[in-house]
Scaffold this active site. Sequence first.
Site, mmCIF file in Angstrom:
data_model
loop_
_atom_site.group_PDB
_atom_site.id
_atom_site.type_symbol
_atom_site.label_atom_id
_atom_site.label_comp_id
_atom_site.label_asym_id
_atom_site.label_seq_id
_atom_site.Cartn_x
_atom_site.Cartn_y
_atom_site.Cartn_z
ATOM 1 N N PRO A 38 0.831 -1.209 0.000
ATOM 2 C CG PRO A 38 -0.123 -1.125 2.133
ATOM 3 C CD PRO A 38 0.676 -1.993 1.223
ATOM 4 C CD GLU A 39 3.650 3.636 -3.920
ATOM 5 O OE1 GLU A 39 3.926 4.838 -3.763
ATOM 6 O OE2 GLU A 39 4.069 2.965 -4.872
ATOM 7 C CE LYS A 46 4.443 3.834 2.032
ATOM 8 N NZ LYS A 46 4.830 2.558 1.399
ATOM 9 N NE ARG A 96 12.369 1.386 -4.445
ATOM 10 C CZ ARG A 96 11.710 2.107 -3.565
ATOM 11 N NH1 ARG A 96 10.473 1.823 -3.275
ATOM 12 N NH2 ARG A 96 12.274 3.145 -2.989
#
Length: 285
Positions: free
Chosen positions: A2-3, A61, A271
């Site tokens: 989840p961002e 977050k 990434r």
Amino acid sequence: MPELPEVETVRRGLSDSVVGARIESARVRHPRAIRRHELGRRDFVDRVAGYEILAVRRRGKFLWWQLAADDQPQLALIAHLGMSGQFRLTDKQRVVDRHARATFRLADTRTVVFRDQRTFGWLRLDDWDGDGVPEPVRHIGLDPFDPAYDQKQVAIGMARSESGIKRLLLSQNLVSGVGNIYADEALWRAQVHPETSGSSLAEEGCRRVLDQVAAVMTAALDAGGTSFDPLYVSVNGESGWFDRSLDAYGREGLPCRRCGHAILRERFTNRSSHRCPECQPAPFV
Ligand SMILES: [Zn+2]
């Protein structure tokens, strides 16, 4: 994973459905869920019972429930969703869910379920008087949804740096909550190469990128909010929005929606970055 927009969607969903409810009892179903609660399972379960949920707040977050009870110190129930954490609300008496890590029975007979398949998420309780943010969250910078977020100051900070703009967006120091997907999307929209330095973009260029960060994250939030079901408070990193609306991320080899050139995927630390070679050419070095 989840961002930020997904976490904010969860916060809004919880806020709409549990504020004003009282926690009757709690149960911890997996020890990893409270591994950050240093006083352990018994303390967690005993302490949270009887508290009313005054608000559901967020920074970056991190989510937390603001809790109050008569003659008791105010508390924050802090949650991090990790890779797969979700909150769900159910009317069922018994929760049968093998990914349920903790459950909170409310006095109105509903149950909030913290489910987390991969168990990177966690919950903890902290004393918190409602001012500022709880101690475990203090190191987190402001994000674009925070009312106190000052985009001009962030742009000025970025323009002082020789680091690449994508690195600055992801660093969490100047601005928090921007993950890999939203960085790639914002840079595609702003037509900026991810390695362009903050100093060469200057304040003006950094503001242009930050405008797109805010726009893409707001679009994601709006999409996440439209399909919201109050009885199903969840985070889903593979929401329909990702399939339909991404312009760069995950589109390697597909035509750029602006110019038709094939989107490139390149290594970026551990990434990857996605960019259009035509709209986002490499900066001069
Ligand atoms: Zn293009």
